[in-house]
Write a protein that holds these residues in place. Structure first.
Motif, mmCIF file in Angstrom:
data_model
loop_
_atom_site.group_PDB
_atom_site.id
_atom_site.type_symbol
_atom_site.label_atom_id
_atom_site.label_comp_id
_atom_site.label_asym_id
_atom_site.label_seq_id
_atom_site.Cartn_x
_atom_site.Cartn_y
_atom_site.Cartn_z
ATOM 1 N N LEU A 45 35.905 120.613 31.673
ATOM 2 C CA LEU A 45 37.028 119.932 32.322
ATOM 3 C C LEU A 45 38.346 120.217 31.606
ATOM 4 N N ALA A 46 38.294 120.350 30.293
ATOM 5 C CA ALA A 46 39.507 120.616 29.518
ATOM 6 C C ALA A 46 40.090 122.001 29.813
ATOM 7 N N GLN A 47 39.291 122.910 30.355
ATOM 8 C CA GLN A 47 39.734 124.276 30.645
ATOM 9 C C GLN A 47 40.358 124.420 32.039
ATOM 10 N N VAL A 48 40.199 123.419 32.873
ATOM 11 C CA VAL A 48 40.632 123.512 34.266
ATOM 12 C C VAL A 48 42.156 123.525 34.370
ATOM 13 N N ASN A 49 42.685 124.452 35.204
ATOM 14 C CA ASN A 49 44.118 124.447 35.483
ATOM 15 C C ASN A 49 44.417 124.652 36.973
ATOM 16 N N ARG A 50 43.366 124.814 37.774
ATOM 17 C CA ARG A 50 43.527 124.993 39.220
ATOM 18 C C ARG A 50 42.323 124.370 39.932
ATOM 19 N N TYR A 51 42.495 124.132 41.225
ATOM 20 C CA TYR A 51 41.363 123.673 42.032
ATOM 21 C C TYR A 51 41.436 124.325 43.406
ATOM 22 N N GLU A 52 40.293 124.311 44.086
ATOM 23 C CA GLU A 52 40.215 124.821 45.448
ATOM 24 C C GLU A 52 39.159 124.001 46.175
ATOM 25 N N ILE A 53 39.437 123.659 47.413
ATOM 26 C CA ILE A 53 38.463 122.932 48.231
ATOM 27 C C ILE A 53 38.013 123.864 49.346
ATOM 28 N N THR A 54 36.694 124.082 49.403
ATOM 29 C CA THR A 54 36.117 124.920 50.456
ATOM 30 C C THR A 54 34.923 124.183 51.046
ATOM 31 N N ASP A 55 34.937 123.965 52.344
ATOM 32 C CA ASP A 55 33.874 123.215 53.017
ATOM 33 C C ASP A 55 33.619 121.909 52.277
ATOM 34 N N ASP A 56 32.415 121.744 51.724
ATOM 35 C CA ASP A 56 32.054 120.514 51.013
ATOM 36 C C ASP A 56 32.132 120.663 49.499
ATOM 37 N N GLU A 57 32.778 121.709 49.000
ATOM 38 C CA GLU A 57 32.815 121.957 47.561
ATOM 39 C C GLU A 57 34.221 121.765 46.995
ATOM 40 N N LEU A 58 34.257 121.229 45.788
ATOM 41 C CA LEU A 58 35.478 121.206 44.994
ATOM 42 C C LEU A 58 35.255 122.193 43.862
ATOM 43 N N LEU A 59 36.038 123.253 43.846
ATOM 44 C CA LEU A 59 35.937 124.257 42.798
ATOM 45 C C LEU A 59 37.004 123.972 41.757
ATOM 46 N N LEU A 60 36.574 123.776 40.518
ATOM 47 C CA LEU A 60 37.498 123.601 39.405
ATOM 48 C C LEU A 60 37.586 124.943 38.702
ATOM 49 N N LYS A 61 38.810 125.422 38.494
ATOM 50 C CA LYS A 61 38.997 126.786 38.010
ATOM 51 C C LYS A 61 39.916 126.849 36.800
ATOM 52 N N ASN A 62 39.770 127.927 36.062
ATOM 53 C CA ASN A 62 40.743 128.350 35.070
ATOM 54 C C ASN A 62 41.278 129.660 35.600
ATOM 55 N N ASN A 63 42.483 129.613 36.157
ATOM 56 C CA ASN A 63 43.053 130.717 36.922
ATOM 57 C C ASN A 63 42.091 131.045 38.059
ATOM 58 N N ASN A 64 41.470 132.209 38.099
ATOM 59 C CA ASN A 64 40.556 132.532 39.194
ATOM 60 C C ASN A 64 39.085 132.386 38.827
ATOM 61 N N LYS A 65 38.795 132.034 37.579
ATOM 62 C CA LYS A 65 37.407 131.869 37.132
ATOM 63 C C LYS A 65 36.917 130.455 37.472
ATOM 64 N N ILE A 66 35.792 130.369 38.154
ATOM 65 C CA ILE A 66 35.221 129.055 38.499
ATOM 66 C C ILE A 66 34.601 128.438 37.249
ATOM 67 N N ILE A 67 35.075 127.256 36.896
ATOM 68 C CA ILE A 67 34.577 126.511 35.742
ATOM 69 C C ILE A 67 33.468 125.559 36.173
ATOM 70 N N ALA A 68 33.663 124.903 37.330
ATOM 71 C CA ALA A 68 32.665 123.957 37.830
ATOM 72 C C ALA A 68 32.726 123.930 39.363
ATOM 73 N N ARG A 69 31.572 123.759 39.959
ATOM 74 C CA ARG A 69 31.447 123.633 41.405
ATOM 75 C C ARG A 69 30.864 122.244 41.664
ATOM 76 N N LEU A 70 31.662 121.364 42.267
ATOM 77 C CA LEU A 70 31.245 119.980 42.487
ATOM 78 C C LEU A 70 30.939 119.772 43.967
ATOM 79 N N LEU A 71 29.810 119.142 44.221
ATOM 80 C CA LEU A 71 29.332 118.893 45.580
ATOM 81 C C LEU A 71 29.197 117.396 45.815
ATOM 82 N N PRO A 72 29.371 116.932 47.057
ATOM 83 C CA PRO A 72 29.166 115.512 47.335
ATOM 84 C C PRO A 72 27.680 115.168 47.207
ATOM 85 N N ARG A 73 27.422 113.926 46.904
ATOM 86 C CA ARG A 73 26.029 113.470 46.775
ATOM 87 C C ARG A 73 25.409 113.290 48.112
#
Length: 73
Positions: A45-73
């Motif tokens: 989480l400390a590395q995140v500087n961008r986000y993107e929402i696609t369909d049901d996913e929240l992508l947490l990114k550092n520039n263009n590198k995906i750091i975490a892919r979060l999905l709804p429960r």
């Protein structure tokens, strides 16, 4: 929020062009079976500087590198 076992909290800032800054984060730090996961999650989480929402996913990114892919429960 939750890191899986511990409660986590902190601040975040959303700015133009999908900019996102998270932290600093706090955790209750109870002894849990999978502390390595939670520690790595907070570090990620400390590395995140961008986000993107696609369909049901929240992508947490550092520039263009995906750091975490979060999905709804």
């Amino acid at each position: 929020g939750s890191g899986g076992c511990n409660n986590i909290s902190g601040k975040f800032t959303v700015a133009r062009n999908n900019r996102l800054l998270i932290g600093p984060m706090l955790s209750t730090k109870m002894a849990c079976p999978n502390m390595k996961f939670e520690d790595n999650f907070l570090l990620a989480l400390a590395q995140v500087n961008r986000y993107e929402i696609t369909d049901d996913e929240l992508l947490l990114k550092n520039n263009n590198k995906i750091i975490a892919r979060l999905l709804p429960r």
